[in-house]
Design a protein around this motif. Structure first.
Motif, mmCIF file in Angstrom:
data_model
loop_
_atom_site.group_PDB
_atom_site.id
_atom_site.type_symbol
_atom_site.label_atom_id
_atom_site.label_comp_id
_atom_site.label_asym_id
_atom_site.label_seq_id
_atom_site.Cartn_x
_atom_site.Cartn_y
_atom_site.Cartn_z
ATOM 1 N N VAL A 83 -19.388 20.802 -23.806
ATOM 2 C CA VAL A 83 -18.366 21.537 -24.602
ATOM 3 C C VAL A 83 -18.622 21.166 -26.042
ATOM 4 N N GLY A 84 -18.571 20.247 -26.571
ATOM 5 C CA GLY A 84 -18.435 19.836 -28.302
ATOM 6 C C GLY A 84 -18.055 18.736 -28.681
ATOM 7 N N GLY A 85 -18.190 18.313 -29.486
ATOM 8 C CA GLY A 85 -17.726 17.287 -30.556
ATOM 9 C C GLY A 85 -16.531 16.953 -31.138
ATOM 10 N N CYS A 86 -16.236 16.824 -32.083
ATOM 11 C CA CYS A 86 -14.811 15.800 -31.973
ATOM 12 C C CYS A 86 -14.166 17.363 -32.629
ATOM 13 N N ASP A 87 -15.064 18.410 -33.231
ATOM 14 C CA ASP A 87 -14.331 19.360 -34.650
ATOM 15 C C ASP A 87 -13.843 20.329 -33.657
ATOM 16 N N ILE A 88 -14.696 20.517 -32.432
ATOM 17 C CA ILE A 88 -14.739 21.849 -31.519
ATOM 18 C C ILE A 88 -13.618 21.638 -30.919
ATOM 19 N N ILE A 89 -13.492 20.443 -30.199
ATOM 20 C CA ILE A 89 -12.386 19.451 -29.331
ATOM 21 C C ILE A 89 -10.835 20.000 -30.152
ATOM 22 N N LYS A 90 -11.138 19.462 -30.406
ATOM 23 C CA LYS A 90 -9.382 19.863 -31.759
ATOM 24 C C LYS A 90 -9.442 21.040 -32.008
ATOM 25 N N GLU A 91 -10.005 21.844 -32.502
ATOM 26 C CA GLU A 91 -9.862 23.635 -32.616
ATOM 27 C C GLU A 91 -9.366 24.743 -31.611
ATOM 28 N N MET A 92 -10.401 23.610 -30.309
ATOM 29 C CA MET A 92 -10.202 24.007 -28.737
ATOM 30 C C MET A 92 -8.258 24.040 -28.609
ATOM 31 N N TYR A 93 -8.392 22.568 -28.135
ATOM 32 C CA TYR A 93 -7.313 22.249 -28.402
ATOM 33 C C TYR A 93 -5.915 22.620 -28.605
ATOM 34 N N GLU A 94 -5.780 22.940 -30.046
ATOM 35 C CA GLU A 94 -4.980 23.271 -31.044
ATOM 36 C C GLU A 94 -5.151 25.073 -30.489
ATOM 37 N N SER A 95 -5.908 25.792 -30.481
ATOM 38 C CA SER A 95 -5.928 27.410 -30.368
ATOM 39 C C SER A 95 -5.732 27.628 -28.736
ATOM 40 N N GLY A 96 -5.552 26.178 -27.515
ATOM 41 C CA GLY A 96 -5.025 27.336 -26.037
ATOM 42 C C GLY A 96 -6.926 27.067 -26.079
ATOM 43 N N GLU A 97 -8.275 26.925 -26.237
ATOM 44 C CA GLU A 97 -9.419 27.235 -25.455
ATOM 45 C C GLU A 97 -9.105 26.115 -24.766
ATOM 46 N N LEU A 98 -9.296 25.072 -25.144
ATOM 47 C CA LEU A 98 -9.711 23.757 -24.108
ATOM 48 C C LEU A 98 -8.548 23.804 -22.700
ATOM 49 N N GLN A 99 -7.247 24.388 -22.998
ATOM 50 C CA GLN A 99 -6.745 24.945 -21.588
ATOM 51 C C GLN A 99 -7.671 25.835 -21.358
ATOM 52 N N LYS A 100 -7.749 26.587 -21.412
ATOM 53 C CA LYS A 100 -7.974 27.848 -20.557
ATOM 54 C C LYS A 100 -9.431 27.744 -19.875
ATOM 55 N N LEU A 101 -10.620 26.832 -20.715
ATOM 56 C CA LEU A 101 -12.118 26.303 -20.212
ATOM 57 C C LEU A 101 -11.414 25.002 -18.578
ATOM 58 N N LEU A 102 -10.646 24.233 -19.094
ATOM 59 C CA LEU A 102 -9.946 23.574 -18.098
ATOM 60 C C LEU A 102 -9.656 24.185 -16.574
ATOM 61 N N ASP A 103 -8.719 25.372 -16.696
ATOM 62 C CA ASP A 103 -8.314 26.136 -16.077
ATOM 63 C C ASP A 103 -9.436 26.572 -15.462
ATOM 64 N N SER A 104 -10.535 26.573 -15.927
ATOM 65 C CA SER A 104 -10.858 28.259 -15.417
ATOM 66 C C SER A 104 -12.842 27.061 -14.579
ATOM 67 N N LYS A 105 -12.571 25.340 -14.932
ATOM 68 C CA LYS A 105 -13.295 25.060 -14.535
ATOM 69 C C LYS A 105 -12.914 23.961 -13.443
ATOM 70 N N GLY A 106 -11.608 24.530 -12.631
ATOM 71 C CA GLY A 106 -10.647 23.627 -12.299
ATOM 72 C C GLY A 106 -10.282 21.965 -12.392
ATOM 73 N N ILE A 107 -10.636 21.628 -13.806
ATOM 74 C CA ILE A 107 -9.703 21.082 -14.535
ATOM 75 C C ILE A 107 -8.473 20.443 -14.202
ATOM 76 N N ALA A 108 -7.344 19.304 -13.257
ATOM 77 C CA ALA A 108 -5.733 19.460 -13.522
ATOM 78 C C ALA A 108 -5.528 19.155 -14.949
ATOM 79 N N HIS A 109 -4.579 18.756 -14.876
ATOM 80 C CA HIS A 109 -4.293 19.134 -17.072
ATOM 81 C C HIS A 109 -3.111 19.247 -16.936
ATOM 82 N N ALA A 110 -2.362 19.019 -17.449
ATOM 83 C CA ALA A 110 -0.783 18.889 -18.567
ATOM 84 C C ALA A 110 -0.786 20.560 -19.224
ATOM 85 N N ALA A 111 -0.331 20.975 -19.369
ATOM 86 C CA ALA A 111 0.365 22.231 -20.189
ATOM 87 C C ALA A 111 0.249 21.846 -21.726
#
Length: 111
Positions: A83-111
């Motif tokens: 998926v990426g390194g620190c900067d990419i994951i931080k950006e994805m987390y802040e934008s909501g993209e990380l949550q969408k990725l985890l959802d699309s892969k069936g990975i459980a997480h808190a909203a």
């Protein structure tokens, strides 16, 4: 199996664990700020993940960079996919993209 035993070990971690973070230190004790930032985001989201401490294994530390063709650590994988390194994951987390990725892969997480 490849002809590179380090790549085989990395692939085995990815095959055995749906979410993997190759990092400096451990999830309980990250040993660099970038690793700590990714662990923090994943912890906030309550994502279960396997931390692989590259400081304990020089072959993995160098091998993961060649494996992903990405020069820095940490490196975050979901279902075997880089998926990426620190900067990419931080950006994805802040934008909501990380949550969408985890959802699309069936990975459980808190909203």
């Amino acid at each position: 199996m490849s002809d590179n035993p380090v790549f085989d070990r990395i692939q085995q971690e990815l095959d055995d664990n749906p979410v993997v973070l190759f990092m400096k230190g451990t999830p309980m004790f990250p040993q660099c700020g970038f690793s700590a930032a990714v662990v923090g985001a994943l912890t906030q989201m309550q994502v279960k993940f396997k931390g692989v401490n590259v400081l304990e294994d020089q072959e993995i530390r160098e091998g993961i960079k060649a494996f992903s063709n990405w020069p820095t650590i940490p490196q975050f994988y979901v279902k075997g996919e880089f998926v990426g390194g620190c900067d990419i994951i931080k950006e994805m987390y802040e934008s909501g993209e990380l949550q969408k990725l985890l959802d699309s892969k069936g990975i459980a997480h808190a909203a």
